[in-house]
Scaffold this motif. Sequence first.
Motif, PDB file in Angstrom:
ATOM      1  N   ILE A   9      -7.522  -6.981 -13.120  1.00 36.07           N
ATOM      2  CA  ILE A   9      -7.943  -7.670 -12.286  1.00 36.07           C
ATOM      3  C   ILE A   9      -8.826  -8.963 -13.369  1.00 36.07           C
ATOM      4  O   ILE A   9      -9.863  -9.257 -13.208  1.00 36.07           O
ATOM      5  CB  ILE A   9      -9.750  -6.566 -11.960  1.00 36.07           C
ATOM      6  N   ALA A  26     -15.206  -8.455 -10.462  1.00 37.56           N
ATOM      7  CA  ALA A  26     -13.819  -9.005  -8.925  1.00 37.56           C
ATOM      8  C   ALA A  26     -14.542  -7.637  -7.629  1.00 37.56           C
ATOM      9  O   ALA A  26     -13.899  -8.360  -6.468  1.00 37.56           O
ATOM     10  CB  ALA A  26     -12.614  -7.779  -9.971  1.00 37.56           C
ATOM     11  N   GLN A  27     -15.050  -7.152  -7.481  1.00 38.43           N
ATOM     12  CA  GLN A  27     -16.077  -6.367  -6.456  1.00 38.43           C
ATOM     13  C   GLN A  27     -16.710  -7.316  -5.927  1.00 38.43           C
ATOM     14  O   GLN A  27     -16.031  -7.319  -4.658  1.00 38.43           O
ATOM     15  CB  GLN A  27     -16.744  -5.299  -6.816  1.00 38.43           C
ATOM     16  N   ARG A  56      -4.623  -5.258  -7.550  1.00 38.94           N
ATOM     17  CA  ARG A  56      -4.760  -5.571  -7.940  1.00 38.94           C
ATOM     18  C   ARG A  56      -6.049  -3.587  -7.767  1.00 38.94           C
ATOM     19  O   ARG A  56      -6.017  -3.488  -6.574  1.00 38.94           O
ATOM     20  CB  ARG A  56      -6.289  -6.214  -7.980  1.00 38.94           C
ATOM     21  N   SER A  93     -27.768  -0.762  -9.733  1.00 35.94           N
ATOM     22  CA  SER A  93     -27.172  -1.216 -11.507  1.00 35.94           C
ATOM     23  C   SER A  93     -27.357  -2.463 -10.723  1.00 35.94           C
ATOM     24  O   SER A  93     -27.436  -2.965  -9.739  1.00 35.94           O
ATOM     25  CB  SER A  93     -25.775  -0.583 -11.109  1.00 35.94           C
ATOM     26  N   GLY A  94     -26.887  -4.029 -11.752  1.00 41.16           N
ATOM     27  CA  GLY A  94     -26.473  -5.128 -11.667  1.00 41.16           C
ATOM     28  C   GLY A  94     -25.595  -5.908 -10.446  1.00 41.16           C
ATOM     29  O   GLY A  94     -26.177  -5.776  -9.897  1.00 41.16           O
ATOM     30  N   GLY A  95     -24.462  -4.527 -10.258  1.00 45.42           N
ATOM     31  CA  GLY A  95     -23.785  -4.916  -9.190  1.00 45.42           C
ATOM     32  C   GLY A  95     -24.280  -4.994  -7.915  1.00 45.42           C
ATOM     33  O   GLY A  95     -24.150  -5.536  -7.120  1.00 45.42           O
ATOM     34  N   MET A  96     -25.224  -3.451  -7.920  1.00 44.65           N
ATOM     35  CA  MET A  96     -25.957  -3.351  -6.463  1.00 44.65           C
ATOM     36  C   MET A  96     -27.045  -4.511  -6.936  1.00 44.65           C
ATOM     37  O   MET A  96     -26.910  -5.284  -4.943  1.00 44.65           O
ATOM     38  CB  MET A  96     -26.257  -1.387  -6.765  1.00 44.65           C
ATOM     39  N   ASN A 107     -14.377 -10.442  -4.682  1.00 42.30           N
ATOM     40  CA  ASN A 107     -14.144  -9.115  -3.740  1.00 42.30           C
ATOM     41  C   ASN A 107     -14.115  -9.121  -1.708  1.00 42.30           C
ATOM     42  O   ASN A 107     -14.372  -9.652  -0.656  1.00 42.30           O
ATOM     43  CB  ASN A 107     -13.173  -7.603  -3.503  1.00 42.30           C
ATOM     44  N   GLU A 118     -19.745   1.550 -10.433  1.00 45.25           N
ATOM     45  CA  GLU A 118     -19.746   0.912 -12.312  1.00 45.25           C
ATOM     46  C   GLU A 118     -19.617   1.751 -13.685  1.00 45.25           C
ATOM     47  O   GLU A 118     -19.753   3.453 -12.666  1.00 45.25           O
ATOM     48  CB  GLU A 118     -21.570   0.449 -12.259  1.00 45.25           C
ATOM     49  N   ASP A 138     -19.905  -7.805 -15.281  1.00 44.46           N
ATOM     50  CA  ASP A 138     -18.714  -7.312 -15.916  1.00 44.46           C
ATOM     51  C   ASP A 138     -17.660  -7.439 -15.371  1.00 44.46           C
ATOM     52  O   ASP A 138     -17.913  -7.704 -14.189  1.00 44.46           O
ATOM     53  CB  ASP A 138     -19.397  -6.047 -16.201  1.00 44.46           C
ATOM     54  N   VAL A 139     -16.986  -7.892 -15.840  1.00 44.62           N
ATOM     55  CA  VAL A 139     -15.593  -8.245 -14.844  1.00 44.62           C
ATOM     56  C   VAL A 139     -15.122  -7.099 -14.202  1.00 44.62           C
ATOM     57  O   VAL A 139     -14.468  -8.037 -12.824  1.00 44.62           O
ATOM     58  CB  VAL A 139     -14.321  -8.518 -16.109  1.00 44.62           C
ATOM     59  N   MET A 140     -15.467  -5.641 -14.682  1.00 40.54           N
ATOM     60  CA  MET A 140     -15.517  -5.168 -13.402  1.00 40.54           C
ATOM     61  C   MET A 140     -15.937  -5.453 -11.559  1.00 40.54           C
ATOM     62  O   MET A 140     -15.432  -5.505 -10.911  1.00 40.54           O
ATOM     63  CB  MET A 140     -14.881  -3.585 -13.317  1.00 40.54           C
ATOM     64  N   VAL A 141     -17.570  -5.786 -12.680  1.00 44.88           N
ATOM     65  CA  VAL A 141     -18.429  -5.993 -10.935  1.00 44.88           C
ATOM     66  C   VAL A 141     -17.535  -7.281 -10.388  1.00 44.88           C
ATOM     67  O   VAL A 141     -18.003  -7.349  -8.283  1.00 44.88           O
ATOM     68  CB  VAL A 141     -19.913  -5.552 -11.389  1.00 44.88           C
ATOM     69  N   VAL A 172      -9.403  -2.978  -8.163  1.00 42.38           N
ATOM     70  CA  VAL A 172     -10.339  -2.213  -8.745  1.00 42.38           C
ATOM     71  C   VAL A 172     -11.137  -1.373  -8.632  1.00 42.38           C
ATOM     72  O   VAL A 172     -11.134  -0.471  -7.311  1.00 42.38           O
ATOM     73  CB  VAL A 172     -10.782  -3.823  -7.485  1.00 42.38           C
TER      74      VAL A 172
END
Lengths: 337, 291, 323
Positions: free
Chosen positions: A267, C188-189, A279, C153-156, C192, A285, C183-186, A281
């Motif tokens: 990613i 990306a989520q 990707r 969480s932050g992403g939520m 998307n 978290e 964060d990078v992963m979040v 993903v």
Amino acid sequence: MKKNENIVDVKGLKVQFDIKQSFLQEIFTKKRKIVKAVDGVDLKINKGEIVSLVGESGSGKTTLGKAILDLVPVTEGEILFKGKKIDFSNKKEVKKFRHKAQMIFQDPYQSLDPKSLVIDAVAEPLEINNLVKTAEERKEKVIKALEDSGLAPGENFLYRFPYELSGGQRQRAAIAGSLILNPDFIVADEPVSMLDVSVRTGILKLLLGLKESRDLAFLFITHDLSLAWLISDKIAIMYLGKIVEIGESDEIIKKSLHPYTQALLSIMPIPEVHKNRNRKVLEGEIPNPSEIPKGCRFNTRCVHAFDKCKEVEPKLIEIKDGHFVACHLFEEEYNGI
Amino acid sequence: MSSIKREMRKKKLQEFFNNFKQNKMGITGAAILSFFILASVFGPMIFPFDPMEFGVAGPMEPPSSSHILGTDDLGRDIFRNLLAGGRVSLMVGVLATVISMFLGTTIGIVSGYFGKKTDIILMRFTDFFLVIPWLPLVLVLAAILGTSIWNIIFVIGITSWAGTARVVRSQTLSIKERPFVERIRAIGADDKTIMIRHILPNVFPLVFANTILISAVAIISETTLSFLGLGDTTRPSWGMMLNYAFESGAASTGAYWYFLPPGICVVLVVLSFTFLGYAFDEILNPKLRRR
Amino acid sequence: MELLKINNLKTYFEISAGTVKAVDGVSFSLNYGESLGLVGESGCGKTTTALSINRLLPQEGKILGGEILLEGRDISKLKESEIKKLRWNEISMIFQGAMNALNPVMKIGDQIAEAIVLHKKVSYKEAIKRSKELFELVELEPERITNYPHEFSGGMKQRAMIAMALACDPKLIIGDEPTTALDVMVQAQILNLLDKLRKELNMGIIIITHDLSILGETCDKIAVMYAGKIAEFGTVEDIYNNNMHPYTNKLLSSFPNIHKEKIIPEPIEGVPPDLINPPSGCRFHPRCPYAQDICAKEEPMMTKVSEGHEYACHFGGVFNEKE
């Protein structure tokens, strides 16, 4: 001066914090809630080497960096500096160590005292360690440190306040403050993440130049794998307080093994058109470090997780020369995949 | 070293004055206050006399050309008393404030910086001074210590620092979490250096603005104490004048020239300090400053 | 079909030091279901452009020229009461660090429902039902609408904010650095998710960011801004592979690319210009390594490369020749 001289050797480092509970909870629950921010880390950094520590927030990367410099108390484990164990209860020894090990902080807008002129901010380490006698000497040393950090001519910056400098200039002034004591080791905590892209590369160049010219050792903390790849000799990937993979930077980027590293790589933002990139993903978290999953700490999000991952914590094993990974998929007795 | 450094300071000061000039409240406060300071410093020099001397004229004379504000029940010149009283009142205000500022800032910074047990102990101590009924405490202290002017200054100083300590503590709590403090600690600075060189300058604007307001409180306190008969009888403060006026029944006999002048003076000086306090707060606290 | 068209937009700020020409002649367009990345360094006017669209400019800011056509209707001159009706209903915005904008002592579902009731004539019950649907849309469990912000969480939280932005079926969503604090992963989520939503709901999306590298996945078009002007505009392919403006080129090469050679790119010398007294001619000329005399004298016009790909430079593509 040997090239492979070891500067920092971290052994079994753990950092734990008590969670503050509410007054009532404290009375009625006997169990203390503990956050294991760093949960057993071994790390070696050699002279003239940049090691990057990569992870998401909550991975404990910043805590690890600060713990090495005794900015957060270490719960367990030891830190060897140039082969000598540091006794953190000995104030004199700590002061001497601080002299040789410095930190660069993330936010240049916040890391300089708004009320201090640049000259005072940069000269402060000299005064704390009683290293200057005359005002002339002080000024000279500050100018040199500023120019070494790319703020030339140094005279022009001496009597300015931080708010009169741009972000990049502030970060350079902060770096000058770290360089003035001629340290052997610097922890750089996301030193460019708050800066504009066009300024970033200048700071990176500066750090690389310092590594070359002074044989400095760096621990470069970042969330950005591509930056880590660009600047460092080695990359360590951290997840929930542990290093899950470590190796030469090209090796990690091109031949990564750990599923977490692979997901991070897949990613990673790259300025390319990649509509059909494969990707990975990850769902959810990073878990709360006060509730680390049993077994492999990545098993809750791992696509390859099998039974053993939920029970046994994998050890960091050497797969190839200098390439370590902590994953059951790569243990000898496992024959899958 | 530093002509440049001096120039920088000068520039900052100039900037401050430019901001100040645009602040109407500040200008008004400064004007009133400087008038009173000048009057009480130079007034007694221009009109040399013993303010306590009675019988310069008949008792309770209304304003006339020889005594522009009239005389009191003992035949003392009220205008001259007013000048001398201003000296005492302002001195009490300034000195009590210095004590209060010193105590409040020290306790606030130490408490906020060290936190934990130090904080708990110091803050309970502060709470004690914050919640005890102020007037009875002052009355008791003044009664025990006696009614000299120095005791009054001491008593006011020691009872008025708690608010400052609270404000300074909360500001310290936020400053000590700022990354620059951590950077300075990483350099190897000890706690004393951090508190004096880095935290103090950053809380100072706040202390300053807060302190000016305390000066106003101190002057009122002195007036109150004196009015209640706990003042220093050997020194004529505005509070003492009000006390004498009250005791001699000036209000009921219509001797307005006796109680109005000291009353107005107290109100004006307190107002000027308050204006200045708000003005400094506005200028030194960039969040309040309008662009 | 065209959803949004901005023509020669000028937004200036009147401050005591002078007039800041924050946005100075910006034009671009966006179709339904399309996403546009608005990229530039801090202070280039990208946020001001967005705030001009739904008129959330600070007091000092004024739109002094140009037009903003939403479905063909010029909204730049609407009265405050009229633009109010558009906000949230037609155009909604996701702010940077928006997840911290939730009230900590109120259930998240209630906060969303409150917003819905404020903008639509529906009962509270219906609004709660709608909140559940929205949660599903942004891939949150609908049962969690009774949670408080600290349980997310932050992403939520950022997902919840997106749900709130979607509440009144807007036609256009503007995200101001919607993933910067994540964060990078979040990140990306979330990207998307935004990508999925605009396709499903046929919305237009404008993503404002300083990070040119995240747009490859999610955007159709990119507008590169410099000092209040558009330096280059085109499809993602145009900007990444066939860019013509030296600034785009420089900016792009500032990002490390693991598929290319491992060299630290040259920084762009100097600092972004002061927008009170912008440089004469081309605003990039003081920092441009290819600048000639003409660049300081004459302002370059937009030059068309192909349909939908334009740039403003006297020597477009000059960097290709040198290599």
